[in-house]
Design an enzyme around this catalytic site. Sequence first.
Site, PDB file in Angstrom:
ATOM      1  N   ASP A  84       0.859  -1.187   0.000  1.00  0.00           N
ATOM      2  CA  ASP A  84       0.000   0.000   0.000  1.00  0.00           C
ATOM      3  C   ASP A  84       0.896   1.238   0.000  1.00  0.00           C
ATOM      4  O   ASP A  84       2.032   1.199   0.453  1.00  0.00           O
ATOM      5  CB  ASP A  84      -0.896  -0.014   1.233  1.00  0.00           C
ATOM      6  CG  ASP A  84      -1.986   1.039   1.163  1.00  0.00           C
ATOM      7  OD1 ASP A  84      -2.108   1.698   0.109  1.00  0.00           O
ATOM      8  OD2 ASP A  84      -2.711   1.201   2.158  1.00  0.00           O
ATOM      9  N   SER A  85       0.357   2.335  -0.489  1.00  0.00           N
ATOM     10  CA  SER A  85       1.136   3.569  -0.550  1.00  0.00           C
ATOM     11  C   SER A  85       1.374   4.168   0.831  1.00  0.00           C
ATOM     12  O   SER A  85       2.276   4.986   1.014  1.00  0.00           O
ATOM     13  CB  SER A  85       0.407   4.603  -1.414  1.00  0.00           C
ATOM     14  OG  SER A  85      -0.807   4.992  -0.775  1.00  0.00           O
ATOM     15  N   GLY A  86       0.555   3.763   1.804  1.00  0.00           N
ATOM     16  CA  GLY A  86       0.633   4.369   3.127  1.00  0.00           C
ATOM     17  C   GLY A  86      -0.261   5.576   3.275  1.00  0.00           C
ATOM     18  O   GLY A  86      -0.247   6.236   4.314  1.00  0.00           O
ATOM     19  N   GLY A  87      -1.049   5.875   2.251  1.00  0.00           N
ATOM     20  CA  GLY A  87      -1.919   7.045   2.303  1.00  0.00           C
ATOM     21  C   GLY A  87      -2.866   7.023   3.485  1.00  0.00           C
ATOM     22  O   GLY A  87      -3.047   8.036   4.177  1.00  0.00           O
ATOM     23  N   ASP A 137      -3.196   8.204  -2.389  1.00  0.00           N
ATOM     24  CA  ASP A 137      -4.551   8.739  -2.484  1.00  0.00           C
ATOM     25  C   ASP A 137      -4.879   9.516  -1.222  1.00  0.00           C
ATOM     26  O   ASP A 137      -4.147   9.457  -0.225  1.00  0.00           O
ATOM     27  CB  ASP A 137      -5.570   7.609  -2.676  1.00  0.00           C
ATOM     28  CG  ASP A 137      -5.606   6.669  -1.470  1.00  0.00           C
ATOM     29  OD1 ASP A 137      -4.520   6.336  -0.941  1.00  0.00           O
ATOM     30  OD2 ASP A 137      -6.706   6.263  -1.045  1.00  0.00           O
ATOM     31  N   GLN A 157     -11.953   6.730  -4.689  1.00  0.00           N
ATOM     32  CA  GLN A 157     -12.473   7.356  -3.483  1.00  0.00           C
ATOM     33  C   GLN A 157     -13.845   7.957  -3.796  1.00  0.00           C
ATOM     34  O   GLN A 157     -14.386   7.727  -4.860  1.00  0.00           O
ATOM     35  CB  GLN A 157     -11.491   8.419  -2.971  1.00  0.00           C
ATOM     36  CG  GLN A 157     -10.193   7.854  -2.404  1.00  0.00           C
ATOM     37  CD  GLN A 157     -10.388   7.083  -1.114  1.00  0.00           C
ATOM     38  OE1 GLN A 157     -11.451   7.135  -0.476  1.00  0.00           O
ATOM     39  NE2 GLN A 157      -9.364   6.348  -0.714  1.00  0.00           N
ATOM     40  N   ASP A 179      -7.690  -6.937   1.804  1.00  0.00           N
ATOM     41  CA  ASP A 179      -6.678  -6.922   2.865  1.00  0.00           C
ATOM     42  C   ASP A 179      -7.284  -6.303   4.099  1.00  0.00           C
ATOM     43  O   ASP A 179      -8.176  -5.456   3.998  1.00  0.00           O
ATOM     44  CB  ASP A 179      -5.432  -6.125   2.443  1.00  0.00           C
ATOM     45  CG  ASP A 179      -5.593  -4.635   2.735  1.00  0.00           C
ATOM     46  OD1 ASP A 179      -4.925  -4.147   3.655  1.00  0.00           O
ATOM     47  OD2 ASP A 179      -6.403  -3.978   2.054  1.00  0.00           O
ATOM     48  N   CYS A 201     -13.225 -26.806  13.066  1.00  0.00           N
ATOM     49  CA  CYS A 201     -11.987 -26.367  12.416  1.00  0.00           C
ATOM     50  C   CYS A 201     -10.925 -27.456  12.497  1.00  0.00           C
ATOM     51  O   CYS A 201     -10.756 -28.097  13.533  1.00  0.00           O
ATOM     52  CB  CYS A 201     -11.478 -25.085  13.075  1.00  0.00           C
ATOM     53  SG  CYS A 201      -9.940 -24.454  12.369  1.00  0.00           S
ATOM     54  N   CYS A 240      -7.605 -26.840  11.819  1.00  0.00           N
ATOM     55  CA  CYS A 240      -6.275 -26.245  11.853  1.00  0.00           C
ATOM     56  C   CYS A 240      -5.436 -26.877  12.968  1.00  0.00           C
ATOM     57  O   CYS A 240      -5.976 -27.459  13.915  1.00  0.00           O
ATOM     58  CB  CYS A 240      -6.354 -24.735  12.020  1.00  0.00           C
ATOM     59  SG  CYS A 240      -6.666 -24.155  13.706  1.00  0.00           S
ATOM     60  N   CYS A 281      -6.552 -25.987  16.566  1.00  0.00           N
ATOM     61  CA  CYS A 281      -7.745 -26.659  17.065  1.00  0.00           C
ATOM     62  C   CYS A 281      -7.525 -28.159  17.258  1.00  0.00           C
ATOM     63  O   CYS A 281      -8.190 -28.784  18.089  1.00  0.00           O
ATOM     64  CB  CYS A 281      -8.917 -26.405  16.125  1.00  0.00           C
ATOM     65  SG  CYS A 281      -9.498 -24.684  16.153  1.00  0.00           S
ATOM     66  N   HIS A 297      -5.023 -19.433  13.966  1.00  0.00           N
ATOM     67  CA  HIS A 297      -6.386 -19.943  13.799  1.00  0.00           C
ATOM     68  C   HIS A 297      -7.254 -18.986  12.985  1.00  0.00           C
ATOM     69  O   HIS A 297      -7.981 -19.420  12.077  1.00  0.00           O
ATOM     70  CB  HIS A 297      -7.035 -20.183  15.163  1.00  0.00           C
ATOM     71  CG  HIS A 297      -8.512 -20.407  15.070  1.00  0.00           C
ATOM     72  ND1 HIS A 297      -9.071 -21.608  14.673  1.00  0.00           N
ATOM     73  CD2 HIS A 297      -9.566 -19.552  15.268  1.00  0.00           C
ATOM     74  CE1 HIS A 297     -10.384 -21.493  14.639  1.00  0.00           C
ATOM     75  NE2 HIS A 297     -10.717 -20.259  14.996  1.00  0.00           N
TER      76      HIS A 297
END
Length: 316
Positions: free
Chosen positions: A34-37, A88, A130, A207, A245, A247, A250, A276
């Site tokens: 990400d740009s960090g905006g 942005d 946006q 994300d 689950c 995993c 678990c 988890h």
Amino acid sequence: GNCYHLFLRPGAEIIARHGGLHSFMNWKGSILTDSGGFQIFSLGGLRKVEDEGVEFTSHIDGNRHYLTPERTVRLQNMLGSDIAMVLDQCPPYPAEYEQVSRAVARTARWAERSKHAHLREEQALFGIVQGGVFKDLRCASAAGLVEIGFDGYAVGGLSVGEPKDLMYETLSWTVDELPPDRVRYLMGVGSPDALLEGVRWGIDIFDCVLPTRIARNGRVMTAGGYLQIRNSVYATDLSPLDEECGCPVCRNYSRAYIRHLLNAGEILGLRLTTYHNLYYLERLMREIRKALSENRFDRYYRKEGPKLKYLYGGAD
């Protein structure tokens, strides 16, 4: 990866000397930066936004820095991610129409400057739509970015405090304006119900810090909804976090043990809850991909959608 954080620490130059993020962190999969905006604009009084760029104070050491669209792209070129984002301006919610309109215009100008500054052909560059919750501004932002032309398009400025129903309505307006042959990316959204709803509207990638952040606070996702595993009711509970689950967490550890680790401040507790939650979301997305590939997503949505909205709809 996040350009803002990596710029401040350890620095893009150090990562570039390692051959980029893939080599630096020994990760062979895809990497998006990400740009960090969003991080810059969340600094409030620690930053000053101008048409040229953003001056901000580091949250680490108080030093002043200046980032422009061009510099942000060059930093991501150095980081060597597979997907880079333009800089942005993300308006808050709620915000007045004129404030959001100015942010849309600035984001468009920055997007064009970012594209001109982008030098790595093997690195995809995404524009960011946006417009707050205003339909005409969302449509105008999307149209402007499509005219510039990007490898993919992100939907930004959602999940910043607006009700989920309004977020989904805004998402539907926005996605309709984006080309179907380009990747669509919904930024900052990660609850199970929102992932399913996003796919329904045509989103490809997501994300969010949600699964890891809540895990560090002892909150886990299960087939029955969220559990706050630190609660005393789990002190003698020998069952796994989620009976459904498979995993490793678990399969091998009880709620009582994980609660003990968390309350004792043991780092293993945070690792187990984090693993988890990530497993839970990956399993959900694997099921969604399978339903799409078998052309039965509508049936899957009708079955899982109401359930996930009931379990997770108010907790993003």
